[in-house]
Design an enzyme around this catalytic site. Structure first.
Site, PDB file in Angstrom:
ATOM      1  N   HIS A 140     -54.009 -81.973 -71.996  1.00 45.44           N
ATOM      2  CA  HIS A 140     -55.462 -81.779 -72.104  1.00 45.44           C
ATOM      3  C   HIS A 140     -55.805 -80.651 -73.073  1.00 45.44           C
ATOM      4  CE1 HIS A 140     -56.059 -84.697 -68.979  1.00 45.44           C
ATOM      5  NE2 HIS A 140     -55.224 -84.042 -68.182  1.00 45.44           N
ATOM      6  N   ARG A 193     -48.647 -44.053 -65.333  1.00 47.15           N
ATOM      7  CA  ARG A 193     -49.962 -44.632 -65.012  1.00 47.15           C
ATOM      8  C   ARG A 193     -50.689 -45.108 -66.265  1.00 47.15           C
ATOM      9  NH1 ARG A 193     -51.985 -42.849 -59.950  1.00 47.15           N
ATOM     10  NH2 ARG A 193     -54.095 -42.825 -60.773  1.00 47.15           N
ATOM     11  N   ASN A 201     -60.817 -37.795 -63.067  1.00 47.88           N
ATOM     12  CA  ASN A 201     -60.451 -39.218 -63.119  1.00 47.88           C
ATOM     13  C   ASN A 201     -61.663 -39.999 -62.630  1.00 47.88           C
ATOM     14  OD1 ASN A 201     -57.911 -38.303 -63.656  1.00 47.88           O
ATOM     15  ND2 ASN A 201     -56.980 -39.061 -61.766  1.00 47.88           N
ATOM     16  N   GLY A 202     -61.930 -41.146 -63.246  1.00 50.36           N
ATOM     17  CA  GLY A 202     -63.046 -41.967 -62.776  1.00 50.36           C
ATOM     18  C   GLY A 202     -64.175 -41.973 -63.788  1.00 50.36           C
ATOM     19  N   LYS A 261     -51.193 -48.172 -65.198  1.00 49.02           N
ATOM     20  CA  LYS A 261     -50.518 -48.635 -63.987  1.00 49.02           C
ATOM     21  C   LYS A 261     -51.515 -48.899 -62.874  1.00 49.02           C
ATOM     22  CE  LYS A 261     -47.001 -49.555 -61.476  1.00 49.02           C
ATOM     23  NZ  LYS A 261     -46.398 -50.853 -61.801  1.00 49.02           N
ATOM     24  N   TRP A 264     -56.970 -41.472 -69.832  1.00 49.41           N
ATOM     25  CA  TRP A 264     -57.036 -42.849 -70.335  1.00 49.41           C
ATOM     26  C   TRP A 264     -58.503 -43.074 -70.662  1.00 49.41           C
ATOM     27  CZ3 TRP A 264     -59.057 -47.706 -68.813  1.00 49.41           C
ATOM     28  CH2 TRP A 264     -58.435 -48.819 -69.395  1.00 49.41           C
ATOM     29  N   CYS A 321     -55.811 -42.238 -65.655  1.00 45.87           N
ATOM     30  CA  CYS A 321     -55.777 -40.773 -65.741  1.00 45.87           C
ATOM     31  C   CYS A 321     -54.990 -40.142 -64.601  1.00 45.87           C
ATOM     32  CB  CYS A 321     -57.178 -40.216 -65.681  1.00 45.87           C
ATOM     33  SG  CYS A 321     -58.341 -40.979 -66.799  1.00 45.87           S
ATOM     34  N   LYS A 343     -46.151 -60.926 -68.217  1.00 46.39           N
ATOM     35  CA  LYS A 343     -45.103 -59.928 -68.505  1.00 46.39           C
ATOM     36  C   LYS A 343     -44.828 -59.871 -69.994  1.00 46.39           C
ATOM     37  CE  LYS A 343     -45.173 -58.149 -65.703  1.00 46.39           C
ATOM     38  NZ  LYS A 343     -45.890 -58.121 -64.502  1.00 46.39           N
ATOM     39  N   GLU A 394     -47.788 -58.314 -71.911  1.00 45.85           N
ATOM     40  CA  GLU A 394     -47.986 -56.891 -71.604  1.00 45.85           C
ATOM     41  C   GLU A 394     -47.040 -55.994 -72.388  1.00 45.85           C
ATOM     42  OE1 GLU A 394     -49.279 -56.003 -67.051  1.00 45.85           O
ATOM     43  OE2 GLU A 394     -47.364 -57.006 -67.276  1.00 45.85           O
ATOM     44  N   GLU A 423     -47.342 -65.403 -64.390  1.00 50.92           N
ATOM     45  CA  GLU A 423     -46.768 -64.058 -64.319  1.00 50.92           C
ATOM     46  C   GLU A 423     -45.766 -63.840 -65.462  1.00 50.92           C
ATOM     47  OE1 GLU A 423     -47.542 -61.448 -62.944  1.00 50.92           O
ATOM     48  OE2 GLU A 423     -45.773 -60.196 -62.900  1.00 50.92           O
TER      49      GLU A 423
HETATM   50  C1  G6P Z   1     -52.921 -52.883 -63.598  1.00 52.62           C
HETATM   51  C2  G6P Z   1     -51.401 -52.892 -63.658  1.00 52.62           C
HETATM   52  C3  G6P Z   1     -50.873 -54.218 -63.178  1.00 52.62           C
HETATM   53  C4  G6P Z   1     -51.388 -54.525 -61.781  1.00 52.62           C
HETATM   54  C5  G6P Z   1     -52.914 -54.458 -61.729  1.00 52.62           C
HETATM   55  C6  G6P Z   1     -53.410 -54.478 -60.295  1.00 52.62           C
HETATM   56  O1  G6P Z   1     -53.426 -53.772 -64.530  1.00 52.62           O
HETATM   57  O2  G6P Z   1     -50.963 -52.639 -64.977  1.00 52.62           O
HETATM   58  O3  G6P Z   1     -49.463 -54.185 -63.155  1.00 52.62           O
HETATM   59  O4  G6P Z   1     -50.965 -55.795 -61.397  1.00 52.62           O
HETATM   60  O5  G6P Z   1     -53.378 -53.223 -62.292  1.00 52.62           O
HETATM   61  O6  G6P Z   1     -52.957 -53.317 -59.649  1.00 52.62           O
HETATM   62  P1  G6P Z   1     -52.704 -53.170 -58.110  1.00 52.62           P
HETATM   63  O7  G6P Z   1     -52.216 -51.747 -57.940  1.00 52.62           O
HETATM   64  O8  G6P Z   1     -54.045 -53.384 -57.439  1.00 52.62           O
HETATM   65  O9  G6P Z   1     -51.719 -54.173 -57.705  1.00 52.62           O
END
Ligand code: G6P
Length: 610
Positions: free
Chosen positions: A505, A27, A99-100, A605, A74, A2, A486, A489, A482
């Site tokens: 395995h 975000r 937010n929260g 984000k 969100w 949010c 990616k 996501e 990673e």
């Molecule tokens: C969210 C973002 C990711 C990020 C993760 C941790 O899931 O979409 O890209 O890696 O949060 O966020 P931070 O700000 O703590 O690295």
């Protein structure tokens, strides 16, 4: 997650609020809304979907007002509908954005129902609006009403409130969720993130936990959690709105991938002198802490967790001290054993991730030697809560899928591993070689970026795939993770990463001609082992893609046209360099599949709720 924007001015603030929301779109959110004090009283427009849809609504039904709040939501409590979008109102008098999460909202809701309030939304936020309105309608001014309501709210929040009885005033507060105040001549603002306000000001005040701010047209007053007037330092933002423009790039993600050579250069700037990492870069007392450190505990979420996993290989091999890495949401609720003199390291791009912040707070009570934050946002909660910190200096990262934040985190963690190594007997010649590798990193990343055309061509083969498997060994195992993250996501292709030794395995059962398998194969001591694993895939007809170092590329089993050759770069920095083609692959696949690359569905984000 949010986003909040608020403004009090002597002009119509709608455009400022909307442009603020647009700056916060990265975000992640699913509905948006705005509330203004107009000549008719309190008016709102809200909309499920994107800010541009809210804008279209405002074009049809314009609102005009000098005081207002706006929000991107969100969904946590209640579906992402127009009806649940913020601002949430109470009796057409008070409007709130939040937010929260308010954890005790059910108890408060029952109490308010008994007082005769009806609920128009399924949100936890609505209790805040009614609680404030209840006091306000009894004659309590808006600021005092907010101050009296806060102690009743359990959970994490950033809140902004307006009342039709008090035009020219926005009241804000925060606990566990960020909020910043923007100062200008004859108009003042607040927001959950400075990006929202860069077009209108560069002067900011970051609210402390529990602060309440009274934002008026000509100035702001801040009160601490006990209600006492508080002085907070005014900070100058070091980047302008231009830094968050997309420029010639089609997506922020692509821009951020290409910014990596510069971002890594910035991470290293002023941190190495005379062939040595400067210990002071971690903060006051760092030398003593790092010398005393006998173990390391790393905590993070998402991409940042993958950076931590790579760091574990580095720290244990260079400093010969144990390093444990754990996902923050697991760590915070688990009883753990803390070895004497353990350094606690949190890794976070935003510095606001709720689980990482909570893990850090709980760590402080568990008896660590010290806490160190590796973070991209200097004013963030995680940095402020930590004893030591090292900024990654990636600059604003807008794409939800993290790219330059990750490679700069790895760079910063490499500095930490070197320093721990140096204080724990790392051989000087090896140390000097590692520093040289790091200094060559921006050039090596440029070399990897030059592969873009080739990777774009390969991406076409993934467009119709449903699944993908990523393999790596050693430091490249987290890089494979990673790469898989990616891809899933942003392209929504199901992707898994395995340590290549685990292939037989289980995952080998999945391998057939429909399964692309991406193997990350740098020239390191595990290459021979990986070659055997690659053969295992080839023998089962898997569609193999291999990323390999130039010096060994021809030895690695591959199919013609599916070998990606990276420039030689040194074993330590290889995980950073090999990340780049995986980012590009995910990006091009997503573009070809037509997904919303910068704002993938359901993701945020900065995850500031649990
Ligand atoms: C969210 C973002 C990711 C990020 C993760 C941790 O899931 O979409 O890209 O890696 O949060 O966020 P931070 O700000 O703590 O690295």
């Amino acid at each position: 997650m949010c986003g909040i924007v608020g403004a009090a001015a002597r002009r119509n603030v709608v455009d400022t609020l909307i442009s603020g929301l647009k700056a916060l779109e990265y975000r992640g959110y699913d509905s948006a809304g705005v509330a203004l004090l107009t000549d008719k009283g309190l008016e709102r427009q809200r909309m499920k979907g994107k800010v541009r849809e809210l804008e279209s609504l405002l074009a049809e039904h314009p609102l005009e007002g000098f005081t207002g709040i706006a929000h991107t939501r969100w969904a946590t409590h209640g579906a992402p509908t127009t009806g649940n979008a913020h601002p949430v109102a109470s009796r057409d008098t008070v409007a709130v954005v939040h937010n929260g999460i308010i954890e005790n909202h059910e108890t408060l809701r029952a109490e308010l129902l008994a007082l005769g309030y009806t609920f128009a939304t399924q949100t936890d936020t609505e209790v805040i609006a009614h609680l404030i309105e209840h006091l306000h309608s009894a004659g309590v001014d808006l600021l005092s009403a907010v101050q009296q309501v806060i102690p009743r709210l359990h959970g994490a929040y950033a809140i902004a409130v307006i009342s039709k009885r008090e035009p020219g005033r926005v009241v804000g507060t925060r606990r566990g969720s960020p909020m910043v105040v923007g100062l200008a001549e004859g108009e003042q603002f607040l927001a959950s993130d400075i990006h929202a306000l860069l077009p209108v000001t560069r002067r900011f005040v970051y609210l402390a936990e529990g602060d309440v701010v009274d934002v008026g047209i000509d100035g702001v007053r801040i009160y601490d959690e006990h209600g006492k007037p508080a002085e907070r330092e005014v900070k100058q933002a070091h980047f302008s709105a231009d830094a968050v423009e997309r420029g010639e790039y089609r997506h922020y993600m692509l821009k951020e991938i290409h910014e990596q050579p510069q971002a890594v250069t910035d991470t290293l700037e002023g941190r190495i002198a005379g062939g040595r990492v400067l210990t002071e870069i971690f903060g006051v007392g760092a030398k003593d802490m790092l010398t005393r450190t006998r173990a390391v505990q790393i905590i993070a979420c998402g991409t940042s967790y993958h950076a931590g996993l790579v760091a574990r290989y580095w720290i244990e091999s260079l400093a010969k001290i144990p390093c444990n890495v754990e996902i923050a949401s697991e760590y915070r609720y688990r009883e753990s054993v803390v070895m004497p003199d353990t350094l606690f390291v949190s890794v976070s791009q935003s510095g606001e991730t709720a689980d990482t912040l909570a893990a850090l707070k709980s760590a402080k009570a568990r008896g660590y030697l010290a806490t160190l934050a590796i973070c991209n946002v200097p004013e963030s909660s995680i940095v402020r809560e930590s004893d030591l910190s090292l900024m990654t200096r990636a600059g604003p990262e807008i794409g939800v899928a993290s790219t330059k934040a990750f490679t700069t985190q790895l760079t910063a963690l490499a500095l930490l591993a070197f320093e721990l190594g140096r204080h724990h007997g790392l051989d000087e010649a090896r140390y000097a070689d590692l520093v040289r590798q790091l200094e060559g990193l921006p050039g090596a990343i440029n070399g990897a970026l030059a592969l873009d055309g080739q990777i774009r061509a390969l991406a076409e083969r993934f467009v119709t795939k449903q699944h993908a498997l990523f393999l790596g060994r050693g430091t490249q195992f987290p890089i494979a993770m990673e790469g898989a993250l990616k891809l899933k996501e942003i392209s929504y292709i199901h992707a898994e990463a395995y340590a290549a030794g685990e292939l037989k395995h289980g995952p080998l059962a999945l391998v057939d001609e429909e399964m692309p398998v991406i193997a990350v194969a740098p020239n390191d001591h595990l290459l021979e082992k990986l070659k055997s694993n690659i053969e295992e895939v080839r023998a089962r007809g898997g569609e193999l893609y291999v990323l390999a170092d130039a010096d060994v590329a021809q030895q690695v089993p591959h199919a013609d046209g599916r070998l990606i050759v990276l420039p030689p770069c040194g074993e330590l920095v290889a995980p950073i360099v090999f990340t780049v083609p995986l980012q590009l692959l995910a990006y091009h696949v997503a573009v070809l599949r037509g997904t919303d690359v910068d704002q993938p569905r359901n993701l945020a984000k900065s995850v500031t709720v649990e």
